[in-house]
Scaffold this motif. Structure first.
Motif, short mmCIF file in Angstrom:
data_model
loop_
_atom_site.label_atom_id
_atom_site.label_comp_id
_atom_site.label_asym_id
_atom_site.label_seq_id
_atom_site.Cartn_x
_atom_site.Cartn_y
_atom_site.Cartn_z
N TYR A 24 19.80 4.76 -2.44
CA TYR A 24 20.00 4.77 -3.89
C TYR A 24 20.62 6.08 -4.35
O TYR A 24 20.33 7.13 -3.79
N TYR A 314 27.75 -1.74 -20.06
CA TYR A 314 28.05 -1.52 -18.64
C TYR A 314 29.21 -0.56 -18.41
O TYR A 314 29.15 0.30 -17.54
N ASP A 431 29.78 2.07 -11.15
CA ASP A 431 29.28 0.73 -11.41
C ASP A 431 30.15 -0.27 -10.67
O ASP A 431 31.36 -0.31 -10.88
N THR A 446 25.02 -2.63 -12.42
CA THR A 446 23.86 -1.84 -12.81
C THR A 446 24.05 -1.32 -14.23
O THR A 446 25.16 -0.95 -14.61
N GLN A 451 19.56 1.86 -14.14
CA GLN A 451 19.35 1.27 -12.82
C GLN A 451 20.13 2.07 -11.79
O GLN A 451 21.33 2.31 -11.98
N MET A 453 22.26 3.30 -8.49
CA MET A 453 23.39 2.69 -7.77
C MET A 453 23.00 2.52 -6.31
O MET A 453 22.25 3.33 -5.77
N LYS A 454 23.57 1.50 -5.69
CA LYS A 454 23.33 1.30 -4.27
C LYS A 454 24.67 0.91 -3.64
O LYS A 454 25.15 -0.19 -3.86
N GLY A 459 24.46 -4.78 -7.72
CA GLY A 459 23.31 -4.56 -8.59
C GLY A 459 22.65 -5.88 -8.89
O GLY A 459 23.01 -6.91 -8.31
N TYR A 542 18.87 -6.62 -6.13
CA TYR A 542 20.30 -6.28 -6.03
C TYR A 542 21.02 -7.30 -5.16
O TYR A 542 20.51 -7.72 -4.11
#
Ligand code: 6R9
Length: 680
Positions: A24, A314, A431, A446, A451, A453-454, A459, A542
């Motif tokens: 993350y 967003y 994003d 996200t 939230q 980020m990954k 997301g 996610y």
């Protein structure tokens, strides 16, 4: 791993992506402090218990002429109606209503090619004037009326949003065909939409070349004519007013220069039509599984509300931002997040002509520096290209992005990190926004301040969107199970397509046919929307999107139908059969390879490969030009004669070809493997 889907021809390579372990990243405090959505209460407000009324929050971002009495009408499933009883005009919401406060503010800043030509600023007032004049021209010179369709085949110039907004003002349905598509593709779409007016441009600049775009208009009109659609008028904007840069003659009585006509409409004003919320706003064509193009039909009220709301939360657009979405307006991304979303929020949206890597890989960062761009939205294919050609370029420029977003394809974690560190200089939130032409706006992303980020995952479902993954039998694949399946959205939302233009049955079958539990039911819970992507959902909700499960190939964010590609090959007399497969490509994500079998008795040779590649390019456009054309003895087929593209894609990508037991001619697999793998 195998994901079965509606098309069943799932190229294994498309889903065999290897990711580093999950990690993350958190937004910087400075971002959180200024974000439009920084109060976690927003997640509750959009919780399922508040559906569908939660979407009022988006609709309230707009000015309505009359309020709606019913937020969501499910009476005729799955033809959902949003904000029923409401009336509004999209152009008024994007232009007129900003005049009292922001008349002199830039609505668009257009950066032309070559760089020696200075950027052109179009203020909200200038946009208002141009839109009105062009609307008057369309109405009074072309006789276009509410409900008619008008097709544009326009490059990335500010005249394109002027055309779109003029149509919106009149209640006319616009249909923009991506400028890079061929005249033939444009002709098909002209005919399908029943347009009698085509708006085009004589030429435009791209990567140092001036293209003769008007030539495509002539072909498009001929193709439409053969399909039974007469085009009476072709309106030609001139890239350099007063100077015609095309070699193609103007057709007397049919073709008109817009800059010759406009002086006759100087100062004209056209009242924005007060449209029902459900009135169609535009069509956006995408390729499908059969030859007939698919025009996703988008509504006025729900669409505009949703793109305004998602752009606000967003993309985190504030009116004072300078926002640049470096996509093409001829793609849904440009409609929603260059034109309608940003303008509904009254911000400044940047447009550019040309290519991101011409004259060099620093172009984007120079533009950002010069214009003070602070939000940048682009596709992974562009990021990969810029990373390859100019990994150290961003450091040379003084710009500050607070927010970076991506769209169109999964972004590999390696590329994500470069975007974050080199482009974002570690200061920006990233994003990854996942969605489709048909969905009008974001589905998975996200909330940038709330939230984490990954890399590699877009997301969770966005506000008011409840995703679910089903296996082929309709069983829910639980989040965290690690299993892939077909991602669906359990609920309707305001910007989901209304229908496929002129093909309501196809609409129902494609998006709802597979998982509808009861066709008589007016409960939306019985009608999950099939997105057509394979996906895995982690325990945190996610989504990791794995790619299309139907037979559409996504090249650099453009969806190309395999059938369309194959049909193009079959126009070469020697070709008997063709199969298009996606092949992994370092830069573009996926590229097309064509496999063709020749008519009996013919031998390879005589530049046939080049001929086939040219046919594809001519009919669909350069984006579709196959990376390689292979001439093979036969196609692997099922007993019913269906070509197994999955098997060919497996060979092409040096991957597992999967089960071949249902092939009618399994021996051909080894023959193709031998031919291809020895020469790659
Ligand atoms: C907006 C747009 C839709 C298909 C979609 C999916 C792929 C889009 C993505 C993504 C992974 C993302 N896609 N965004 N895949 N991550 N962030 O692209 O519309 O041209 O209709 O394509 O693109 O496969 O199904 P469209």
């Amino acid at each position: 791993m195998s994901t079965a889907g509606p098309g069943r021809d799932v190229p294994e390579a498309q889903i065999a992506v290897h990711w580093r372990e999950e990690e993350y990243y958190y937004p910087p405090a400075r971002f959180i402090g200024q974000a439009n959505a920084s109060d976690p209460g927003i997640l509750r407000r959009f919780g399922e218990e508040n559906f569908p009324e939660c979407f009022r929050e988006y609709a309230d971002l707009l000015d309505w002429d009359a309020y709606w009495h019913t937020t969501l009408d499910t009476g005729n499933p799955p033809f959902w109606k949003w904000f029923v009883g409401g009336r509004l005009n999209a152009c008024r919401n994007c232009v007129d209503r900003h005049l009292p406060t922001s008349r002199d503010k830039a609505a668009f800043i257009w950066v032309p090619e070559p760089e020696t030509e200075p950027p052109r600023v179009l203020t909200y007032q200038e946009l208002y004037v141009q839109v009105n004049e062009f609307a008057a021209l369309l109405r009074d010179f072309c006789g276009i009326q509410q409900g008619d369709r008008v097709t544009f085949h326009m490059p990335m110039v500010p005249e394109l949003p002027v055309c779109m907004l003029a149509c919106a003002r009149l209640g006319v349905v616009h249909s923009e065909v991506f400028g890079g598509f061929s005249g033939m593709a444009c002709g098909d779409r002209l005919a399908d939409s029943g347009s009698r007016v085509l708006v085009t441009m004589d030429g435009y600049h791209r990567a140092g070349k001036l293209s003769d775009h008007k030539a495509k208009a002539d072909e498009a009109v001929q193709v439409a004519d053969k399909l039974g659609q007469q085009v009476d008028k072709v309106l030609v904007w001139r890239r350099h007013p007063g100077q015609y840069v095309s070699q193609t003659p103007m057709v007397e009585g049919r073709d008109f220069f817009v800059d010759d006509l406009l002086p006759g409409y100087r100062g004209r004003r056209v009242e924005p039509e007060s449209m029902p919320a459900e009135a169609p706003l535009f069509l956006m064509y995408s390729s499908g599984t059969t030859g007939r193009p698919k025009g996703a039909q988008h509504r006025t009220g729900g669409y505009l509300s949703y793109v305004a709301g998602t752009a606000k939360y967003y993309l985190d657009i504030h009116p004072e931002d300078t926002y640049w979405c470096a996509a093409d307006i001829g793609w849904i991304t440009g409609h929603s997040y260059i034109v309608y979303g940003p303008l509904a929020l009254g911000t400044t949206s940047v447009l550019y002509e040309g290519a991101p890597t011409h004259p060099d890989a620093g172009r984007c960062w120079r533009i950002a520096e010069r214009l003070g761009v602070n939000i940048f939205h682009t596709a992974p294919t562009t990021i990969r290209l810029l990373r390859k050609l100019g990994p150290d370029e961003p450091a040379k420029y003084d710009y500050h992005f607070k927010h970076l977003t991506t769209v169109g394809e999964p972004i590999e974690p390696e590329v994500w990190r470069w975007y974050h560190e080199a482009v974002g200089k570690g200061e920006a939130v990233i994003d990854d926004t996942w969605w489709l032409t048909e969905t009008g706006g974001f589905l998975g992303a996200t909330l940038p301040a709330l939230q984490p980020m990954k890399p590699g995952s877009c997301g969770p479902g966005v506000l008011g969107i409840y995703p679910v993954i089903y296996d082929d039998e309709g069983n829910t694949v639980e989040p965290g199970s690690g299993r892939a399946g077909n991602v669906c959205i359990r609920n309707p939302w305001p910007s989901v397509l209304q229908t496929i233009w002129g093909q309501p049955e196809r609409f129902v079958e494609l998006y709802y046919g597979k998982y509808c539990r009861d066709r008589q039911s007016t409960d939306w819970r019985d009608w999950p929307f099939l997105c057509g992507d394979g996906a895995v959902q982690a325990a945190d909700g996610y989504l990791r999107i794995l790619g299309r499960i139907d037979d559409v190939i996504n090249v650099a964010g453009h969806r190309l139908g395999t059938k369309e590609l194959e049909s193009a090959c079959l126009t070469v007399a020697e070709v008997a059969e063709a199969a298009a497969v996606p092949v992994v490509d370092e830069l573009r994500g996926r590229v097309v390879e064509m496999y063709v079998a020749l008519n009996p008795g013919l031998e390879p040779g005589g530049e046939l490969e080049t001929k086939v590649a040219r046919a594809v390019e001519r009919q669909i456009g350069p984006i579709a030009r196959p990376k390689k054309v292979w001439i093979v003895p036969d196609m692997p087929k099922t007993r019913s004669g269906k070509i197994m593209r999955r098997v060919i894609a497996g060979i092409s990508n040096f991957a597992d070809v999967g089960d071949t037991s249902t092939l009618a001619n399994p021996e051909v697999v080894d023959a193709i493997r031998h031919l291809v793998q020895s020469r790659k």
